[in-house]
Write an enzyme that holds these catalytic residues in place. Structure first.
Site, PDB file in Angstrom:
ATOM      1  N   TYR A  34     -23.735 -32.816 -19.218  1.00 52.68           N
ATOM      2  CA  TYR A  34     -23.703 -32.688 -20.691  1.00 52.68           C
ATOM      3  C   TYR A  34     -24.515 -31.459 -21.099  1.00 52.68           C
ATOM      4  O   TYR A  34     -25.685 -31.373 -20.777  1.00 52.68           O
ATOM      5  CB  TYR A  34     -24.302 -33.933 -21.370  1.00 52.68           C
ATOM      6  CG  TYR A  34     -23.612 -35.246 -21.118  1.00 52.68           C
ATOM      7  CD1 TYR A  34     -22.334 -35.329 -20.570  1.00 52.68           C
ATOM      8  CD2 TYR A  34     -24.257 -36.454 -21.427  1.00 52.68           C
ATOM      9  CE1 TYR A  34     -21.725 -36.553 -20.345  1.00 52.68           C
ATOM     10  CE2 TYR A  34     -23.641 -37.680 -21.202  1.00 52.68           C
ATOM     11  CZ  TYR A  34     -22.390 -37.717 -20.656  1.00 52.68           C
ATOM     12  OH  TYR A  34     -21.793 -38.943 -20.421  1.00 52.68           O
ATOM     13  N   SER A  35     -23.999 -30.454 -21.795  1.00 49.87           N
ATOM     14  CA  SER A  35     -22.670 -30.329 -22.349  1.00 49.87           C
ATOM     15  C   SER A  35     -22.011 -29.052 -21.820  1.00 49.87           C
ATOM     16  O   SER A  35     -21.825 -28.080 -22.538  1.00 49.87           O
ATOM     17  CB  SER A  35     -22.764 -30.283 -23.871  1.00 49.87           C
ATOM     18  OG  SER A  35     -23.826 -29.357 -24.234  1.00 49.87           O
TER      19      SER A  35
END
Length: 314
Positions: free
Chosen positions: A54-55
């Site tokens: 993420y991300s």
């Protein structure tokens, strides 16, 4: 005060709503992320979910942004012992897959970003069927023995591979999965119910469903013809066009009105009441989105309401 739930056969006790960290450092900047994390813990929450990837899907991001934000927040608040942090391995652009060497390297990178000496719950993010379960479990067991990981879990794995993994752990007396993170919600039930759910129940694991609100569809704001400003609007809007989606919305409308509760709270309460589910995962990119999530711990649906939602989503 909402009571904590024990995670599988572990000694971890968690709030019945796991706060998703996918938005931290992405649609929620660092300041907003800190505010959401503060409000979540102030409301009794203690369970935070993230992943090393993420991300990475955002242009200009490398992966690890969410872990970094959480690490900075924990350091600033000095509350590491008060929170249960879950993260995942296999999808970071620099640490792809589930080879033993990659699991070890990715875990060290996650620990550095999180600014901690241990990960409470470490998931294999996506199974890699070509890697033997013996190699995966062996590497995870090393991390547990080294004190870098407390408990292990799996996500996006077949019932067959999960059983093979559990059997190997039992046979060799190695670290054993205590948790599963599947895609599961009112409009996506066949992604978990059936052989996978049966296995989890039989083996005493805990389930933390992701996409618990179907990319926001189950908040009730997505209706046929409605336009919503959200990074995930496309994924949520498609449910509004289906017969099942419309039936679920109608049931949510009635039950939410009866309890004077948000649609999201009702949808999460249905999920939390399902066999094997310990804590649904949901994220908040603004402070305003958080209260309906926290309220799941206090909303008790009747058997009739649970059945109505189950029937509508069949």
């Amino acid at each position: 005060m909402t009571s904590l739930r024990t995670l599988g056969s572990s000694d971890l006790e968690v709030f019945p709503l796991c706060l998703g960290g996918n938005v931290f450092g992405w649609t929620a900047d660092e300041q907003t992320s800190f505010a959401v994390l503060d409000a979540y813990t102030a409301g009794g929450g203690n369970f935070i979910d993230t992943a090393d990837s993420y991300s990475a899907w955002v242009e200009g991001h490398q992966g690890g942004e969410s872990e970094t934000v959480i690490g900075k927040w924990v350091k600033a608040r000095g509350n590491r012992s008060d929170v249960v942090i879950a993260t995942k391995v296999s999808q970071h652009p620099q640490y792809k897959g589930l080879s033993a060497a990659n699991i070890r390297a990715a875990a060290d990178a996650s620990l550095a970003r999180l600014g901690t000496d241990h990960i409470d719950l470490y998931y294999t993010h996506f199974d890699q069927p070509e890697v033997p379960v013996e190699e995966i479990i062996g590497a995870l067991d090393e991390l547990v023995k080294a004190g870098k990981v407390r408990q292990i879990g799996a996500s996006n794995i077949s019932a067959e591979r999960l059983k093979e993994s559990l059997d190997f752990s039992t046979r060799e007396n190695l670290a054993r999965y205590v948790a599963l993170q599947p895609h599961y919600n009112l409009v996506s039930r066949d992604t978990y119910e059936g052989p996978l759910q049966d296995l989890v129940a039989r083996e005493g694991l805990s389930t933390m469903p992701y996409f618990a609100l179907a990319s926001g569809f189950l908040t009730g704001k997505y209706r046929p013809g409605a336009t919503v400003d959200s990074a995930r609007a496309g994924g949520a809007a498609k449910y509004a066009e289906t017969e099942r989606g419309q039936k679920v919305l109608a049931a949510l409308d009635e039950i939410a009105a009866a309890h004077d509760a948000a649609h999201a709270t009702v949808a999460l309460a249905w999920l939390a009441a399902q066999p094997t589910v310990t804590a649904p995962i949901a994220s908040a990119r603004t402070l305003e989105q958080l209260p309906p999530l926290l309220a799941v711990g206090d909303l008790k649906l009747t058997d009739d309401e649970l059945k109505r939602l189950t029937d509508a989503s069949a």
